[in-house]
Design a protein around this motif. Structure first.
Motif, short mmCIF file in Angstrom:
data_model
loop_
_atom_site.label_atom_id
_atom_site.label_comp_id
_atom_site.label_asym_id
_atom_site.label_seq_id
_atom_site.Cartn_x
_atom_site.Cartn_y
_atom_site.Cartn_z
N GLN A 179 0.83 -1.20 0.00
CA GLN A 179 0.00 0.00 0.00
C GLN A 179 0.87 1.25 0.00
N VAL A 180 1.92 1.26 0.82
CA VAL A 180 2.82 2.42 0.86
C VAL A 180 3.49 2.57 -0.51
N ASN A 181 3.93 1.46 -1.10
CA ASN A 181 4.56 1.53 -2.42
C ASN A 181 3.61 2.10 -3.47
N ARG A 182 2.35 1.66 -3.43
CA ARG A 182 1.37 2.18 -4.39
C ARG A 182 1.14 3.67 -4.18
N VAL A 183 1.08 4.10 -2.92
CA VAL A 183 0.89 5.52 -2.63
C VAL A 183 2.08 6.31 -3.19
N TYR B 197 10.95 2.23 -5.02
CA TYR B 197 9.82 2.81 -5.74
C TYR B 197 9.91 4.33 -5.79
N ALA B 198 10.38 4.93 -4.71
CA ALA B 198 10.55 6.39 -4.70
C ALA B 198 11.60 6.81 -5.73
N ALA B 199 12.60 5.96 -5.92
CA ALA B 199 13.71 6.28 -6.84
C ALA B 199 13.28 6.34 -8.30
N ILE B 200 12.28 5.55 -8.67
CA ILE B 200 11.90 5.50 -10.09
C ILE B 200 10.83 6.51 -10.46
N ARG B 201 10.42 7.31 -9.52
CA ARG B 201 9.47 8.38 -9.82
C ARG B 201 10.22 9.71 -9.77
N GLU B 202 9.68 10.67 -10.41
CA GLU B 202 10.30 11.99 -10.34
C GLU B 202 9.22 13.03 -10.56
N GLU B 203 8.89 13.73 -9.50
CA GLU B 203 7.89 14.78 -9.57
C GLU B 203 8.08 15.74 -8.42
N ASP C 89 11.85 15.72 -2.92
CA ASP C 89 12.81 16.05 -1.87
C ASP C 89 12.19 15.83 -0.49
N VAL C 90 10.92 16.17 -0.35
CA VAL C 90 10.21 15.96 0.91
C VAL C 90 10.05 14.47 1.18
N LEU C 91 9.72 13.71 0.14
CA LEU C 91 9.56 12.27 0.28
C LEU C 91 10.86 11.61 0.73
N PHE C 92 11.98 11.96 0.09
CA PHE C 92 13.26 11.35 0.47
C PHE C 92 13.67 11.73 1.89
N LYS C 93 13.40 12.98 2.28
CA LYS C 93 13.71 13.40 3.66
C LYS C 93 12.86 12.62 4.66
N PRO D 36 18.42 1.56 -4.98
CA PRO D 36 17.52 2.61 -5.45
C PRO D 36 18.19 3.60 -6.42
N ALA D 37 19.41 4.03 -6.14
CA ALA D 37 20.10 4.98 -7.03
C ALA D 37 20.35 4.37 -8.41
N THR D 38 20.60 3.06 -8.45
CA THR D 38 20.81 2.38 -9.72
C THR D 38 19.54 2.40 -10.55
N LEU D 39 18.40 2.14 -9.89
CA LEU D 39 17.11 2.18 -10.60
C LEU D 39 16.81 3.58 -11.10
N ALA D 40 17.11 4.59 -10.27
CA ALA D 40 16.88 5.97 -10.69
C ALA D 40 17.69 6.29 -11.94
N ALA D 41 18.94 5.87 -11.97
CA ALA D 41 19.81 6.11 -13.13
C ALA D 41 19.28 5.38 -14.36
N LYS D 42 18.88 4.11 -14.19
CA LYS D 42 18.36 3.32 -15.31
C LYS D 42 17.07 3.92 -15.87
N ALA D 43 16.26 4.52 -14.99
CA ALA D 43 14.99 5.12 -15.40
C ALA D 43 15.17 6.55 -15.90
N GLY D 44 16.40 7.06 -15.85
CA GLY D 44 16.65 8.43 -16.30
C GLY D 44 16.11 9.47 -15.32
N ARG D 45 16.00 9.10 -14.06
CA ARG D 45 15.48 10.00 -13.03
C ARG D 45 16.64 10.70 -12.34
N LYS D 46 17.16 11.70 -13.01
CA LYS D 46 18.34 12.42 -12.55
C LYS D 46 18.13 13.05 -11.16
#
Length: 109
Positions: A6-10, A54-60, A64-68, A87-97
């Motif tokens: 549920q947290v992941n879906r949110v 899951y937070a790593a592959i989103r970007e909106e 910054d608040v979510l990661f904190k 997570p950082a690897t997934l962010a890079a693969k997804a192009g989420r700079k």
């Protein structure tokens, strides 16, 4: 693991209307006095991914608040999923700079 799901879906819901409320919901869940926060944040799903993955592959806006918030509650940003990805690897693969940068900042501080 249903709470983790549920947290992941949110965290990954892309509805613009729900975006602002999502952070409030996540914060309420994590700060609930009976919540097993470490379990909620660090328990992996079937693929070995945690909320940090899951937070790593989103970007909106608001990431910054979510990661904190995740860091405050003990998220493991070094967790490795079943594919060998942090997570950082997934962010890079997804192009989420921005997500990758926020993860790197969270690891340094």
């Amino acid at each position: 693991s249903s709470i983790t799901g549920q947290v992941n879906r949110v965290c990954t819901d892309m509805s613009a209307e729900f975006r602002a409320q999502r952070m409030e919901v996540i914060q309420k869940i994590l700060e609930h006095p009976r919540a097993d926060t470490i379990h909620l944040i660090s328990h992996p799903d079937k693929g070995g991914r945690t909320v940090a993955h899951y937070a790593a592959i989103r970007e909106e806006d608001g990431d910054d608040v979510l990661f904190k918030l995740l860091k405050k509650h003990g998220a493991n940003f070094e967790a490795i999923d079943h594919g060998g990805n942090k997570p950082a690897t997934l962010a890079a693969k997804a192009g989420r700079k921005k997500s990758k940068e926020l993860l790197e900042e969270a690891l340094v501080k």
